[in-house]
Write a protein that holds these residues in place. Sequence first.
Motif, PDB file in Angstrom:
ATOM      1  N   TYR A 311     -41.243 -20.124  82.310  1.00  0.00           N
ATOM      2  CA  TYR A 311     -40.765 -19.323  81.165  1.00  0.00           C
ATOM      3  C   TYR A 311     -39.847 -18.195  81.610  1.00  0.00           C
ATOM      4  CZ  TYR A 311     -44.463 -21.614  78.512  1.00  0.00           C
ATOM      5  OH  TYR A 311     -45.257 -22.542  77.911  1.00  0.00           O
ATOM      6  N   SER A 312     -38.941 -17.842  80.717  1.00  0.00           N
ATOM      7  CA  SER A 312     -38.145 -16.624  80.919  1.00  0.00           C
ATOM      8  C   SER A 312     -38.090 -15.903  79.582  1.00  0.00           C
ATOM      9  CB  SER A 312     -36.742 -16.978  81.410  1.00  0.00           C
ATOM     10  OG  SER A 312     -36.125 -17.865  80.494  1.00  0.00           O
ATOM     11  N   GLY A 313     -37.640 -14.647  79.621  1.00  0.00           N
ATOM     12  CA  GLY A 313     -37.605 -13.894  78.364  1.00  0.00           C
ATOM     13  C   GLY A 313     -36.664 -12.716  78.455  1.00  0.00           C
ATOM     14  N   PHE A 314     -36.366 -12.168  77.292  1.00  0.00           N
ATOM     15  CA  PHE A 314     -35.612 -10.903  77.298  1.00  0.00           C
ATOM     16  C   PHE A 314     -36.380  -9.862  76.502  1.00  0.00           C
ATOM     17  CE2 PHE A 314     -33.731 -12.982  73.489  1.00  0.00           C
ATOM     18  CZ  PHE A 314     -33.823 -11.955  72.550  1.00  0.00           C
ATOM     19  N   ALA A 315     -36.060  -8.606  76.799  1.00  0.00           N
ATOM     20  CA  ALA A 315     -36.714  -7.494  76.107  1.00  0.00           C
ATOM     21  C   ALA A 315     -35.660  -6.442  75.827  1.00  0.00           C
ATOM     22  CB  ALA A 315     -37.833  -6.916  76.966  1.00  0.00           C
ATOM     23  N   PHE A 316     -35.917  -5.655  74.813  1.00  0.00           N
ATOM     24  CA  PHE A 316     -35.030  -4.520  74.545  1.00  0.00           C
ATOM     25  C   PHE A 316     -35.837  -3.381  73.935  1.00  0.00           C
ATOM     26  CE2 PHE A 316     -34.914  -7.233  70.790  1.00  0.00           C
ATOM     27  CZ  PHE A 316     -35.116  -6.342  69.747  1.00  0.00           C
ATOM     28  N   GLY A 317     -35.328  -2.175  74.106  1.00  0.00           N
ATOM     29  CA  GLY A 317     -35.997  -1.013  73.523  1.00  0.00           C
ATOM     30  C   GLY A 317     -34.945  -0.057  72.992  1.00  0.00           C
ATOM     31  N   MET A 318     -35.038   0.231  71.689  1.00  0.00           N
ATOM     32  CA  MET A 318     -34.021   1.101  71.086  1.00  0.00           C
ATOM     33  C   MET A 318     -34.664   2.314  70.455  1.00  0.00           C
ATOM     34  SD  MET A 318     -33.150  -1.560  68.076  1.00  0.00           S
ATOM     35  CE  MET A 318     -32.105  -0.567  67.044  1.00  0.00           C
ATOM     36  N   GLY A 319     -33.902   3.409  70.424  1.00  0.00           N
ATOM     37  CA  GLY A 319     -34.396   4.616  69.766  1.00  0.00           C
ATOM     38  C   GLY A 319     -34.084   4.540  68.279  1.00  0.00           C
ATOM     39  N   LEU A 320     -35.122   4.702  67.462  1.00  0.00           N
ATOM     40  CA  LEU A 320     -34.892   4.618  66.010  1.00  0.00           C
ATOM     41  C   LEU A 320     -34.081   5.818  65.509  1.00  0.00           C
ATOM     42  CD1 LEU A 320     -35.337   3.344  63.242  1.00  0.00           C
ATOM     43  CD2 LEU A 320     -37.552   4.482  63.135  1.00  0.00           C
ATOM     44  N   GLU A 321     -34.424   7.021  65.982  1.00  0.00           N
ATOM     45  CA  GLU A 321     -33.695   8.219  65.522  1.00  0.00           C
ATOM     46  C   GLU A 321     -32.205   8.086  65.819  1.00  0.00           C
ATOM     47  OE1 GLU A 321     -36.611   8.359  66.931  1.00  0.00           O
ATOM     48  OE2 GLU A 321     -37.854   9.542  65.565  1.00  0.00           O
ATOM     49  N   ARG A 322     -31.915   7.661  67.055  1.00  0.00           N
ATOM     50  CA  ARG A 322     -30.512   7.559  67.449  1.00  0.00           C
ATOM     51  C   ARG A 322     -29.779   6.541  66.565  1.00  0.00           C
ATOM     52  NH1 ARG A 322     -28.016   7.518  73.351  1.00  0.00           N
ATOM     53  NH2 ARG A 322     -29.161   9.466  73.313  1.00  0.00           N
TER      54      ARG A 322
END
Length: 347
Positions: A311-322
């Motif tokens: 398996y492989s995967g991607f992830a992301f994390g974003m700031g909601l306020e920004r």
Amino acid sequence: MKEQLEQIKKSALDALESAATPAALDELRVRLLGKKGELTAVLKQMGKLSPEERPVMGQLANSVRASIEQKLEERKAQIDSAVLEAKLAAEAIDVTIPGQEVCLGHQHPMNQVLQQIKDIFVGLGYQVVDGPEVELASYNFTRLNIEEGHPSRDRSDTFYFTDDDSVLLRTQTSPMQIRYMENHKPPLCMLAPGRVFRKDEADATHSPMFHQIEGLVVDEHITMGDLKGALITMMRKIYGVDSVTRFRPHHFPFTEPSCEMDMQCHKCHGTGQIDGQVCSTCHGEGWIELLGAGMVHPDVLRNCGIDPDKYSGFAFGMGLERTAMGRLKINDLRLIFDNDVRFLNQF
Ligand code: DAH
């Protein structure tokens, strides 16, 4: 006695005529007709009359009584209706006066943007999940490949609950990657919005509490192309089809390779300048940093019992306020948390 009765009748009818309230009428009724009333007093003297006079006076007394009673009824009806009229006039409602406006609330601007982002990812098949804000250091750091001694674990950056630094307020939503992979087997698509906490002084761009949205996809044959496809789709839905993005190499311990995604500044269209002045929105950069992302590190998959060879995967994390600030053109983060209705009503 006859004069007496006539006198009583006359003064009674006058008094009744000038009585103006129900209470005054009642008082008169007692005074005129009651046991201790004027008429009764006269009738008590009937015994002194001669047998011839008695029926004549009796009749007269009855007719006086009848007249007084009739007048009483009449005045009562008049007064009652006057009282009713006055009441109706006093309580009159003008149905043509405009009503008082009822002020309806609406969703907080942050929730509006959050809802939009959730809708986009639900449309792409992601499951939206929630997780604990009080987190174990092993989830927040260790199992995400963030070693002991890493600067982000520093006590000056993180709120710890215990002396051994094992329990903390999560500093990012990335521990939700571990929690989700512990309980779900691939293929999986997860979106985890939530509060995160860092020891930051509040200013126009910082707050000790803010919101992140974590995304995670794991399946066979997931590539960086899938990552870019998902994020560009989101960008176009939030900022419009002509929004321009770029991916820059970066480093995060839990992704390899890692990148950051920037959006071309919507104010200066990437030039960094407006009318020869430095663009105030992107500070002359031409780009606005939006989120961190990357391919899930094989060690992180392994930490959750997922075989990185399969398996492989991607992830992301974003700031909601920004994201919300860019989307709604808000220039000071503190406005979002102050909750001044003059500010909120603009959205
Ligand atoms: N957790 C990171 C932060 O708070 C953001 C992030 C970067 C999340 C890369 C990710 C990722 O899922 O792949 O700065």
